[in-house]
Write a protein that holds these residues in place. Structure first.
Motif, PDB file in Angstrom:
ATOM      1  N   LEU A  18       0.813  -1.100   0.001  1.00 50.43           N
ATOM      2  CA  LEU A  18      -0.016  -0.045   0.080  1.00 50.43           C
ATOM      3  C   LEU A  18       1.010   1.461  -0.086  1.00 50.43           C
ATOM      4  CD1 LEU A  18      -2.724  -0.905   2.823  1.00 50.43           C
ATOM      5  CD2 LEU A  18      -3.039  -1.286   0.174  1.00 50.43           C
ATOM      6  N   TRP A  19       0.338   2.385  -0.726  1.00 51.46           N
ATOM      7  CA  TRP A  19       1.207   3.634  -0.625  1.00 51.46           C
ATOM      8  C   TRP A  19       1.230   4.287   0.603  1.00 51.46           C
ATOM      9  CZ3 TRP A  19       5.078   5.239  -2.961  1.00 51.46           C
ATOM     10  CH2 TRP A  19       5.426   7.130  -2.857  1.00 51.46           C
ATOM     11  N   ASP A  20       2.116   4.806   1.111  1.00 52.78           N
ATOM     12  CA  ASP A  20       2.266   5.553   2.514  1.00 52.78           C
ATOM     13  C   ASP A  20       2.612   6.825   2.217  1.00 52.78           C
ATOM     14  OD1 ASP A  20       2.615   6.312   5.169  1.00 52.78           O
ATOM     15  OD2 ASP A  20       4.568   5.163   5.515  1.00 52.78           O
ATOM     16  N   GLN A  21       1.582   7.662   2.002  1.00 52.28           N
ATOM     17  CA  GLN A  21       1.672   9.077   1.811  1.00 52.28           C
ATOM     18  C   GLN A  21       2.321   9.755   3.013  1.00 52.28           C
ATOM     19  OE1 GLN A  21       1.258  10.436  -1.192  1.00 52.28           O
ATOM     20  NE2 GLN A  21       2.639  12.028  -0.361  1.00 52.28           N
ATOM     21  N   PRO A  22       2.168   9.798   4.195  1.00 53.53           N
ATOM     22  CA  PRO A  22       3.220  10.255   5.236  1.00 53.53           C
ATOM     23  C   PRO A  22       4.415   9.723   5.209  1.00 53.53           C
ATOM     24  CG  PRO A  22       0.857   9.536   5.975  1.00 53.53           C
ATOM     25  CD  PRO A  22       1.078   8.852   4.737  1.00 53.53           C
ATOM     26  N   LYS A  53       8.672  -5.000   2.459  1.00 54.82           N
ATOM     27  CA  LYS A  53       7.988  -6.101   1.841  1.00 54.82           C
ATOM     28  C   LYS A  53       8.744  -7.563   2.388  1.00 54.82           C
ATOM     29  CE  LYS A  53       5.698  -8.643  -1.250  1.00 54.82           C
ATOM     30  NZ  LYS A  53       4.333  -8.820  -0.992  1.00 54.82           N
ATOM     31  N   TRP A  54       9.954  -7.606   2.492  1.00 57.28           N
ATOM     32  CA  TRP A  54      10.924  -8.671   2.897  1.00 57.28           C
ATOM     33  C   TRP A  54      10.371  -9.125   4.308  1.00 57.28           C
ATOM     34  CZ3 TRP A  54      14.014 -10.345   6.442  1.00 57.28           C
ATOM     35  CH2 TRP A  54      14.599 -11.734   6.532  1.00 57.28           C
ATOM     36  N   MET A  55      10.558  -8.099   5.059  1.00 60.38           N
ATOM     37  CA  MET A  55       9.964  -8.143   6.406  1.00 60.38           C
ATOM     38  C   MET A  55       8.623  -8.532   6.854  1.00 60.38           C
ATOM     39  SD  MET A  55      12.020  -4.983   8.550  1.00 60.38           S
ATOM     40  CE  MET A  55      10.453  -4.306   9.159  1.00 60.38           C
ATOM     41  N   PHE A  56       7.946  -8.315   5.983  1.00 60.67           N
ATOM     42  CA  PHE A  56       6.500  -8.621   6.304  1.00 60.67           C
ATOM     43  C   PHE A  56       6.173  -9.803   5.544  1.00 60.67           C
ATOM     44  CE2 PHE A  56       6.607  -4.608   8.232  1.00 60.67           C
ATOM     45  CZ  PHE A  56       5.909  -4.702   9.460  1.00 60.67           C
TER      46      PHE A  56
END
Length: 81
Positions: A18-22, A53-56
């Motif tokens: 998901l895009w994280d704008q903050p 991505k790798w961590m989750f």
């Protein structure tokens, strides 16, 4: 400097994140403080997105590690309130 976020958004879509704008705003702020070029900004953003991505991704961890992580976060006594 104003950074183009389009390549980073596309990479996050490619990874299924998901895009994280903050988070992108903070990354832009830090990159401006460090006077990074657009290329450096893109590389930094891609590396950070890949690491998230790798961590989750649960399959990157053994079943024992996953159980221990679950116990750690589900243990009400570990929380310091």
């Amino acid at each position: 400097m104003k950074y183009d976020l389009t390549p980073l958004k596309a990479y996050c879509d490619h990874l299924g994140l998901l895009w994280d704008q903050p988070g992108a705003d903070r990354l832009t702020e830090v990159a401006s403080e460090l006077d990074l070029s657009q290329r450096q900004f893109d590389v930094l953003g891609r590396e950070y997105a890949w690491k998230v991505k790798w961590m989750f991704t649960p399959t990157n961890y053994s079943w024992l590690t996953r159980c221990l992580l679950a116990l750690h976060f589900l243990n009400p006594f570990a929380k310091k309130i």
